[in-house]
Design an enzyme around this catalytic site. Structure first.
Site, mmCIF file in Angstrom:
data_model
loop_
_atom_site.group_PDB
_atom_site.id
_atom_site.type_symbol
_atom_site.label_atom_id
_atom_site.label_comp_id
_atom_site.label_asym_id
_atom_site.label_seq_id
_atom_site.Cartn_x
_atom_site.Cartn_y
_atom_site.Cartn_z
ATOM 1 N N ASP A 1 0.814 -1.219 0.000
ATOM 2 C CA ASP A 1 0.000 0.000 0.000
ATOM 3 C C ASP A 1 0.846 1.266 0.000
ATOM 4 O OD1 ASP A 1 -2.141 -1.706 0.237
ATOM 5 O OD2 ASP A 1 -2.990 -0.741 2.014
ATOM 6 N N HIS A 25 -6.002 2.910 -4.409
ATOM 7 C CA HIS A 25 -5.977 3.173 -2.956
ATOM 8 C C HIS A 25 -6.348 4.626 -2.665
ATOM 9 C CE1 HIS A 25 -5.146 2.110 1.110
ATOM 10 N NE2 HIS A 25 -3.967 2.693 1.218
ATOM 11 N N HIS A 35 -5.632 9.384 0.276
ATOM 12 C CA HIS A 35 -5.714 8.573 1.493
ATOM 13 C C HIS A 35 -6.696 9.112 2.548
ATOM 14 C CE1 HIS A 35 -4.200 5.816 4.630
ATOM 15 N NE2 HIS A 35 -3.617 5.161 3.624
ATOM 16 N N HIS A 43 3.623 -2.411 3.166
ATOM 17 C CA HIS A 43 3.656 -1.054 2.618
ATOM 18 C C HIS A 43 4.949 -0.797 1.866
ATOM 19 C CE1 HIS A 43 0.531 -0.764 5.681
ATOM 20 N NE2 HIS A 43 0.064 0.272 5.008
#
Length: 211
Positions: A33, A84, A88, A178
Site C-alpha cells: 500500500d 488506494h 488517502h 507497505h
C-alpha cells in the site's frame, strides 16, 4: 497507511479474491500500500523480480502522478496495480462527490500507465462499511482488505514483520505490507526472507485483479 495517522482496524477482512489462475494447493497474495515511493517501491520491485514473484500494489493517485515510471514498471513486471484513492482519506467520512473524485482521479492516472482501469479498491485505514461498499460497486470496484496485517507501517523491526507473515499466513491469505507512506526499509529488508521461506513451504504467489 497515511503518514499522519495510525490505521484504523478494518471492519472485517475481505475474502481473498482468487483469480481463476489460483489453482495451486497453497497460494498467497502479497499486497503493498501507499506507493509508489521513489526508493522503497523500486527496491521491492527488484526483489520480487529476483524471486519471480507477482504481487499487488494499491497505489495512492497523487504518488503515482508524481512517479508514473514506477507504476509503469510494476505493470511491466507483471504485477497488479490497484486503487488506494488519490490522497488517502477515510472513505467512511467523505461525501459522495469526494469519494467519486478520489477514486476516479486515481483510476485515470493508473490507467495511463497500465492500460487498464483498476477493479479493486482498498479503503485507506481499512475503513469500510455498507455505504463504502455500495459506492465502490457503483464505480465498478470491489472493496479489498486483507487477512494478515504485518503492522509494518509502525516500523516494529524487520524480524517482527517477517515473523508476523510467516506465523500467520495460510493458503489464500492476503498479506498487507507497505511500499510507501514513510520509510519502509524494514519491509524491504524483511521481504527476501519472507519470499524464500514461503517458497520453501510450497506457496505460489498470485496477484489480485477483482475481475
Amino acid at each position: 497507511m497515511s503518514t499522519t495517522a495510525a490505521p484504523m482496524a478494518p471492519q472485517a477482512a475481505a475474502a481473498p479474491l482468487a483469480p481463476q489462475a489460483a489453482t495451486a494447493a497453497k497460494y498467497v497474495y502479497l499486497t503493498f500500500d501507499d506507493g509508489p515511493h521513489p526508493k522503497c517501491t523500486a527496491q521491492i520491485l527488484a526483489i520480487l523480480r529476483r524471486y519471480g514473484v507477482r504481487a499487488t500494489f494499491f497505489q495512492i493517485g497523487e504518488n503515482a502522478a508524481r512517479r508514473p515510471y514506477l507504476t509503469r514498471r510494476a505493470d511491466q513486471y507483471g504485477h497488479s496495480v490497484q486503487n488506494h484513492t488519490w490522497s488517502h482519506p477515510n472513505l467512511r467520512k467523505v461525501r459522495w462527490s469526494t469519494f467519486k473524485s478520489q477514486v476516479q482521479s486515481t483510476d485515470r492516472v493508473l490507467r495511463r500507465q497500465t492500460g487498464y482501469t483498476p477493479r479493486c479498491l482498498r479503503p485507506p485505514y481499512g475503513a469500510t462499511n455498507s455505504v463504502v461498499a455500495k459506492r465502490a460497486a457503483a464505480l465498478g470496484k470491489r472493496v479489498t482488505l486483507w487477512s494478515v496485517d504485518t503492522g509494518d507501517w509502525a516500523r516494529p523491526g524487520t524480524s517482527v514483520i517477517t515473523r508476523r507473515v510467516l506465523t500467520r499466513v495460510r493458503s489464500g491469505s492476503v498479506v498487507l505490507m507497505h511500499d510507501g507512506g514513510g520509510n519502509r526499509s524494514q519491509t524491504v529488508a524483511a521481504l527476501p526472507t519472507i519470499l524464500r521461506t514461503l517458497k520453501a513451504r510450497g506457496y505460489t504467489f498470485y496477484a489480485l485483479w477483482c475481475s
